[in-house]
Design a protein around this motif. Structure first.
Motif, short mmCIF file in Angstrom:
data_model
loop_
_atom_site.label_atom_id
_atom_site.label_comp_id
_atom_site.label_asym_id
_atom_site.label_seq_id
_atom_site.Cartn_x
_atom_site.Cartn_y
_atom_site.Cartn_z
N GLU A 166 -75.46 60.93 23.98
CA GLU A 166 -75.15 60.20 22.76
C GLU A 166 -76.11 60.71 21.69
N ILE A 167 -75.57 61.46 20.74
CA ILE A 167 -76.39 62.04 19.68
C ILE A 167 -76.54 61.02 18.56
N LYS A 168 -77.77 60.78 18.14
CA LYS A 168 -78.03 59.81 17.08
C LYS A 168 -77.75 60.41 15.70
N ALA A 169 -77.16 59.61 14.83
CA ALA A 169 -76.82 60.07 13.48
C ALA A 169 -78.08 60.35 12.66
N ASN A 170 -77.92 61.20 11.66
CA ASN A 170 -78.99 61.51 10.70
C ASN A 170 -80.21 62.14 11.37
N THR A 171 -79.97 62.94 12.39
CA THR A 171 -81.05 63.67 13.06
C THR A 171 -80.74 65.17 13.02
N ARG A 172 -81.72 65.95 13.36
CA ARG A 172 -81.50 67.40 13.39
C ARG A 172 -80.45 67.76 14.45
N LEU A 173 -80.51 67.08 15.59
CA LEU A 173 -79.53 67.37 16.65
C LEU A 173 -78.11 67.05 16.19
N GLU A 180 -69.42 67.60 17.91
CA GLU A 180 -69.06 68.03 19.26
C GLU A 180 -69.46 66.99 20.30
N GLN A 181 -68.66 66.95 21.38
CA GLN A 181 -69.03 66.14 22.53
C GLN A 181 -69.93 67.00 23.40
N VAL A 182 -71.16 66.58 23.63
CA VAL A 182 -72.15 67.40 24.29
C VAL A 182 -72.47 66.84 25.67
N ALA A 183 -72.41 67.71 26.67
CA ALA A 183 -72.83 67.36 28.03
C ALA A 183 -73.89 68.36 28.46
N VAL A 184 -74.84 67.90 29.27
CA VAL A 184 -76.01 68.72 29.59
C VAL A 184 -76.31 68.71 31.09
N ASN A 185 -77.08 69.72 31.51
CA ASN A 185 -77.59 69.73 32.87
C ASN A 185 -78.76 68.75 32.97
N SER A 186 -79.33 68.60 34.15
CA SER A 186 -80.39 67.60 34.31
C SER A 186 -81.28 67.98 35.49
N TYR A 187 -82.53 68.30 35.20
CA TYR A 187 -83.48 68.72 36.24
C TYR A 187 -84.84 68.08 36.02
N HIS A 188 -84.86 66.78 35.94
CA HIS A 188 -86.14 66.08 35.74
C HIS A 188 -86.16 64.80 36.54
N HIS A 189 -87.33 64.43 37.04
CA HIS A 189 -87.46 63.14 37.72
C HIS A 189 -88.42 62.22 36.98
N LYS A 194 -92.39 54.91 26.74
CA LYS A 194 -92.67 54.55 25.34
C LYS A 194 -92.60 55.80 24.48
N VAL A 195 -91.86 55.71 23.39
CA VAL A 195 -91.75 56.85 22.47
C VAL A 195 -92.99 56.92 21.59
N GLY A 196 -93.52 58.13 21.43
CA GLY A 196 -94.72 58.32 20.64
C GLY A 196 -94.52 57.95 19.17
N LYS A 197 -95.59 57.46 18.54
CA LYS A 197 -95.54 57.04 17.14
C LYS A 197 -95.24 58.23 16.24
N GLY A 198 -94.25 58.09 15.39
CA GLY A 198 -93.88 59.15 14.47
C GLY A 198 -92.69 59.97 14.94
N LEU A 199 -92.29 59.78 16.19
CA LEU A 199 -91.14 60.50 16.72
C LEU A 199 -89.88 59.68 16.60
N THR A 200 -88.76 60.35 16.40
CA THR A 200 -87.43 59.72 16.32
C THR A 200 -86.61 60.13 17.52
N VAL A 201 -85.97 59.16 18.15
CA VAL A 201 -85.05 59.46 19.26
C VAL A 201 -83.77 60.04 18.66
N SER A 202 -83.41 61.25 19.09
CA SER A 202 -82.20 61.88 18.54
C SER A 202 -81.07 62.01 19.55
N ALA A 203 -81.33 61.68 20.83
CA ALA A 203 -80.25 61.68 21.83
C ALA A 203 -80.69 60.86 23.03
N VAL A 204 -79.70 60.19 23.65
CA VAL A 204 -79.95 59.43 24.87
C VAL A 204 -78.85 59.74 25.88
#
Length: 258
Positions: A166-173, A180-189, A194-204
């Protein structure tokens, strides 16, 4: 001239690889080939920076190294030391390398002082969040997982589309991927908590886990949880992320030259 992008490699100790090649006592610098290929396809020259024990505290030396590059990629890799986000080793924590953490954080800080464009991928994305004061979930794939999505999907090909974004509006992404409908691979556990101060969430992800962050007040700082470099050869959408990064780097470089 092509823009030059520095990929930060990491040290593999002899006990992990040296014996395999009958080179006992020999250490290795490692970064996967996909990063270089993706950057090449996007129009950049990839450069690789090794971990240098002899220069780990030499800021001026690292700055000289960074001057040779127009942008920086922080790649994926092992887990990050939980002490960096005021936590402790927990069940299912993978191998950590505190020396790598400190090296890459120093490079990140110095690159930001120099206003270098930065792209963080997987571990690099998590390291960016920590640098901004954020925290991580140590493990999201154990028996008590909060999601049915297999975020550490090692059983499938590297470019397999494990879940949508889910790409967030008004972001670089949002600009990169347009409508486009974007699907991704996943290799993380591990995952952002908590999101760092000053950062914007651009996709979930569909389960709400953070998949991308950016700093809207920095010239170009984007971090993604997935591995676009593994998908770029077969997926133009993922290659577009590298093209956006390289295009920005190229324009910024040309502007500085004028």
């Amino acid at each position: 001239m092509y823009p030059k992008i520095l990929i930060i490699s990491f040290k593999i100790p002899t006990e992990q690889m040296g014996e395999k090649y009958d080179l006992e006592g020999v250490e290795f610098s490692l970064v996967t080939q996909d990063y270089s290929e993706a950057l090449s396809m996007a129009g950049a020259i990839p450069l690789v920076m090794p971990y240098l024990e002899s220069r780990k505290n030499d800021d001026q030396y690292i700055k000289e190294f960074l001057k040779e590059a127009d942008g920086v990629i922080l790649p994926g890799g092992s887990d990050i030391d939980p002490a960096l986000y005021n936590s402790y080793p927990q069940k299912n924590l993978g191998n950590i390398s505190p020396e790598r953490d400190q090296w890459e954080l120093k490079i990140l800080k110095l690159a930001m002082e120099m206003k270098k464009p930065i792209l963080g991928i997987c571990r690099g994305f998590q390291l960016i969040n920590i640098n901004y004061g954020g925290t991580l979930k140590v493990d999201v794939c154990g028996n008590s997982s909060e999601s049915k999505i297999p975020h550490m999907a090692l059983m499938v090909p590297k470019d397999y589309k494990t879940h949508e974004l889910e790409i967030k509006a008004n972001t670089r992404l949002a600009q990169v991927f347009s409508d486009e409908q974007v699907a991704v691979n996943s290799y993380h556990h591990q995952a952002v908590d908590k999101v760092g101060k000053g950062l914007t969430v651009s996709a979930v992800a569909p389960d709400g886990f953070v998949e991308a962050l950016e700093d809207p007040n920095y010239p170009y700082l984007v971090g993604v949880q997935w591995h676009p470099e593994m998908m770029a050869a077969a997926d133009q959408t993922q290659l577009n992320l590298f093209k956006d990064f390289v295009d920005f780097v190229d324009q910024a470089r040309n502007k500085d030259d004028n």
